[in-house]
Design an enzyme around this catalytic site. Structure first.
Site, short mmCIF file in Angstrom:
data_model
loop_
_atom_site.label_atom_id
_atom_site.label_comp_id
_atom_site.label_asym_id
_atom_site.label_seq_id
_atom_site.Cartn_x
_atom_site.Cartn_y
_atom_site.Cartn_z
N ALA A 259 0.86 -1.18 0.00
CA ALA A 259 0.00 0.00 0.00
C ALA A 259 0.90 1.24 0.00
CB ALA A 259 -0.88 -0.02 1.24
N GLY B 105 0.46 -5.14 0.86
CA GLY B 105 -0.62 -5.11 -0.12
C GLY B 105 -0.21 -5.70 -1.46
N GLU C 271 -0.72 -9.24 -1.12
CA GLU C 271 -2.17 -9.48 -1.02
C GLU C 271 -2.84 -9.43 -2.40
OE1 GLU C 271 -2.38 -6.52 2.18
OE2 GLU C 271 -3.51 -8.02 3.31
N GLU D 12 3.61 -5.28 7.43
CA GLU D 12 2.65 -4.37 8.09
C GLU D 12 2.88 -4.22 9.58
OE1 GLU D 12 1.90 -6.53 5.76
OE2 GLU D 12 0.39 -5.73 4.40
#
Ligand code: CAA
Length: 692
Positions: free
Chosen positions: A63, A102, A105, A125
């Site tokens: 992210a 992310g 993911e 994270e």
């Protein structure tokens, strides 16, 4: 089409190139483009396979960390991953470089994944105070099982694709150009040789024992942290039907985002990168392949070890043969440690010792070195003499560095006829382990010499922070100040053990008295003696540490200091209690008690005061540079972001009020720095100064 995502059609295959430099972070623009693109391609009957790959050096680095803490802009990454997973047209990914957070993911949302050899994947994270919030905590346990998923998510460990393959997180490893590999994968899907599946269709294998064991382990070892515990709760939710599990993950993620620890950890992440932005960034560094180190003590040997580990050839110079021999043995032992930790092969260690390292008793041996670091005794006369000699023996263009921790680099530079080449490179002990390097820029230091210092730090895998010249530079100057606060607390009523416990409760691995014992009380003693002639008469002075030193107690290395050491055990030194009592009696002090909160408040306020002055005087470029020094060199708790980030969480008005309150007892020590007074009056913050 938004240009962060580009589509190329090859027959029935749609190749989707993710192109968001520098690291393909999944910021808002990329999320919109990826989700719109996949939806449109899924609706297009002429498309049979959608194949994703990354442009540049990575698939997706995660992210966009800069967006955390701001209002979320749709579509959220979890929604994007669901769009990929629920697409009726197969979506597959070729992953190279990094697929972190992310990024991993997104890959797990696809229906098949092949990785380039060496690709690094993981869920960092937790190091940012959050949890994988885009389905990672639900999909990883479905693929890899609960124990492996817990390990990855709770440690934030980055693993090579080869390990991810054994865990089932990727389907295969193959090398090639990302675009061609993505096309090849799509053709295999069409040909039936690459199976596709949706991770949501897999059920997590229950493992309550692993969940309970991890939760208990974290309660015992990481009670002060917020997000690791939430990670375990989220992984536990992977036993629910996936949409319920995803909703639970989201709720836990939101709790993490709201936590102050998230803000502190993300500040620390950016601190590590912000410090590279220096005025000399555009100067070209000088080439460095060989180094000289003067002084074979613990520091010099550590510096030489760091240089060897970075692939430089090193000449170590000491005055006498016995000292040199000890230094060479220390380096060999340091390298042994690196072999044991798996950082170095035994062959490379042998090659370093036999061909890359040379010892000498003659500074003349440094004639070919590109950079020379002096790590001799901390005395101006000694340093001036060494630099005078270096001026004669070093080749033109060599960088002449001093590892001084306190002394005036301008004076050291003046001992040469080439002050432009002189710089401070302040390493932290053990120098081959600690990540911080203060790069001390003197008045005449040439920009390319500063750039060379930063380039060298990068090679040594250290975090370089630019400091101006002052007594103790950024780190030790601030430390000298807050240690006085600890001394005052001690004399006024708190015991060293109480103070240490309070500071450890705040998150430091060790309190100030334990640290002093570890570093050696003689070090602080020497600097106090040096400062004695210029110490202001109004300054309150605590003699306890001096008395301990006068009795030959230098801390851990002599078996006694503030504590008495017995193997791995330590207990308060009763002699200290006697010294404190005697000094109180002499000064007419009646001891009072301090709560841990009061101890932390005084200690942290003292740290913030001097840190603010360091910024005000331009010794540090920005507040975030001070935070980096304390985080990476002084054990400041990472989840609190550094002293000036912490100051912002308190607010300038609160800090000024505290200082004024304490000043009633000691108006000399407790003075409000101008920058804080202005902030309190005008509503500014250190974050605002960082953004300038
Ligand atoms: N978001 C925003 N910016 C990022 C970023 C990210 N995820 N990762 C790197 N950057 C920026 C850096 O700040 C730096 O910017 P400046 O040049 O302006 O300073 C630039 O990209 C280059 O980064 P590095 O200097 O670190 O480059 P590198 O080549 O040494 O390393 C990297 C590249 C391995 C990707 C490293 O940057 C890294 O580890 N990044 C963080 C990865 C990460 O933690 N991802 C998880 C994010 S959290 C998440 O994804 C949550 C979720 O579940 C939804």
């Amino acid at each position: 089409m938004n240009d962060v995502v580009q589509v190329e059609r090859v027959g029935q295959v749609a190749l989707v190139r993710i192109d968001n430099p520098p690291v393909n972070a999944a910021g808002h623009a990329l999320r919109v483009a990826l989700s719109d693109t996949v939806r449109a391609l899924d609706a297009d009957p002429s498309v049979a396979v959608i194949a994703l790959y990354g442009a540049g050096g990575s698939f997706i680095a995660g992210a966009d960390i800069r967006e955390f803490g701001k209002p979320v802009q749709e579509p959220w990454l979890p929604r994007v991953c669901n769009t990929l997973e629920t697409s009726t047209t197969p979506v597959i990914a070729y992953v190279h470089g990094v697929a972190l957070g992310g990024g991993l993911e997104v890959a797990l949302g696809c229906h098949a994944r092949i990785a380039a050899p060496g690709t690094m994947v993981g869920f960092p994270e937790v190091t940012l105070g959050i949890l994988p919030g885009a389905g990672g905590t639900q999909r990883a346990p479905r693929l890899a099982g609960i124990p492996a998923a817990l390990d990855l998510i709770v440690t934030g460990r980055r693993i090579p694709a080869e390990e991810a393959l054994t865990l089932g997180l990727v389907d295969r490893i193959e090398a090639g150009e990302p675009r061609d590999m993505a096309l090849g994968m799509a053709e295999e899907v069409l040909g039936g040789t690459l199976p596709t599946r949706r991770v949501r269709d897999i059920e997590t294998t229950p493992d309550d024992a692993a969940l309970e064991a991890k939760a208990a382990e974290l309660r015992a070892t990481q009670a002060h942290l917020f997000s690791p515990h939430k990670c375990v709760e989220a992984v536990a939710a992977s036993l629910l039907p996936i949409d319920e599990g995803l909703a639970r993950e989201r709720a836990l993620y939101d709790e993490c985002i709201a936590s102050p620890q998230r803000a502190g950890l993300i500040h620390a992440f950016f601190a590590e990168r912000a410090v590279t932005k220096i005025p000399e960034a555009s100067a070209t560094p000088r080439a460095v392949t060989s180094a000289g180190v003067i002084g074979a003590g613990t520091m010099g040997s550590g510096i030489a070890t760091a240089m060897l580990l970075a692939g430089l050839s090193v000449t170590l110079v000491e005055r006498d043969a016995a000292g040199l021999e000890r230094g060479m043995a220390t380096i060999a032992a340091n390298l042994d440690g690196a072999v044991k930790r798996g950082k170095l092969t035994a062959d490379k260690r042998a090659a370093m010792l036999s061909s890359a390292l040379t010892g000498s008793l003659d500074m003349g041996a440094l004639g070919q070195a590109d950079v020379i670091v002096e790590a001799a005794f901390e005395d101006m006369g000694v340093k001036e003499e060494i630099f005078g000699t270096l001026d004669r023996v070093a080749k033109p263009g060599a960088v002449l560095a001093s590892n001084t921790s306190y002394l005036d680099v301008n004076r050291i530079a003046a001992a040469t006829a080439r002050p432009g080449d002189v710089i401070g490179l302040h390493f932290f002990s053990p120098a081959h382990v600690m990540r911080l390097l203060e790069v001390v820029v003197a008045d005449a230091t040439a920009p390319e010499v500063v750039a060379t210092g930063f380039a060298l730090a990068k090679r040594l895998r250290k975090i370089a922070v630019r400091s101006g010249v002052c007594d103790g530079f950024i780190g030790n100057r601030i430390m000298m100040h807050y240690r006085k606060a600890a001394d005052y607390l001690m004399l006024d009523g708190a015991s060293p053990a109480e103070i240490d416990a309070a500071i450890e409760g705040f998150g430091f691995a060790m309190g100030p008295f334990s640290v002093m014992d570890l570093a050696g009380l003689d070090i602080g003693w020497a600097s106090r003696k040096r400062q004695a002639p210029t110490r202001p008469a109004a300054e309150r002075y605590v003699h306890v540490a001096d008395r301990l030193c006068e009795g030959g107690n230098f801390g851990r290395k002599t078996g006694a200091g503030f504590y008495i050491y017995d193997g791995r055990d330590k207990r308060p030194n009763p002699e200290v209690a006697r010294l404190i009592e005697a000094e109180r009696a002499e000064a007419g002090i009646t001891p009072r008690s301090f709560t841990p909160e009061e101890i932390v408040a005084r200690y942290m306020t003292a740290m913030i005061v001097e840190a603010a002055r360091v910024v005000e005087e331009g010794i540090a470029l920005r507040p975030i540079d001070v935070d980096a020094v304390k985080l990476f060199g002084y054990g400041f708790p990472r989840f609190r972001g550094g002293p000036l980030h912490h100051a912002d969480t308190l607010g300038a008005a609160e800090i000024v009020a505290r200082i004024e309150h304490y000043a009633a007892e000691d108006a000399h020590y407790w003075q409000v720095p101008e920058v804080l007074r202005r902030m309190a009056a005008e509503g500014g913050s250190f974050a605002v100064l960082n953004a300038r």
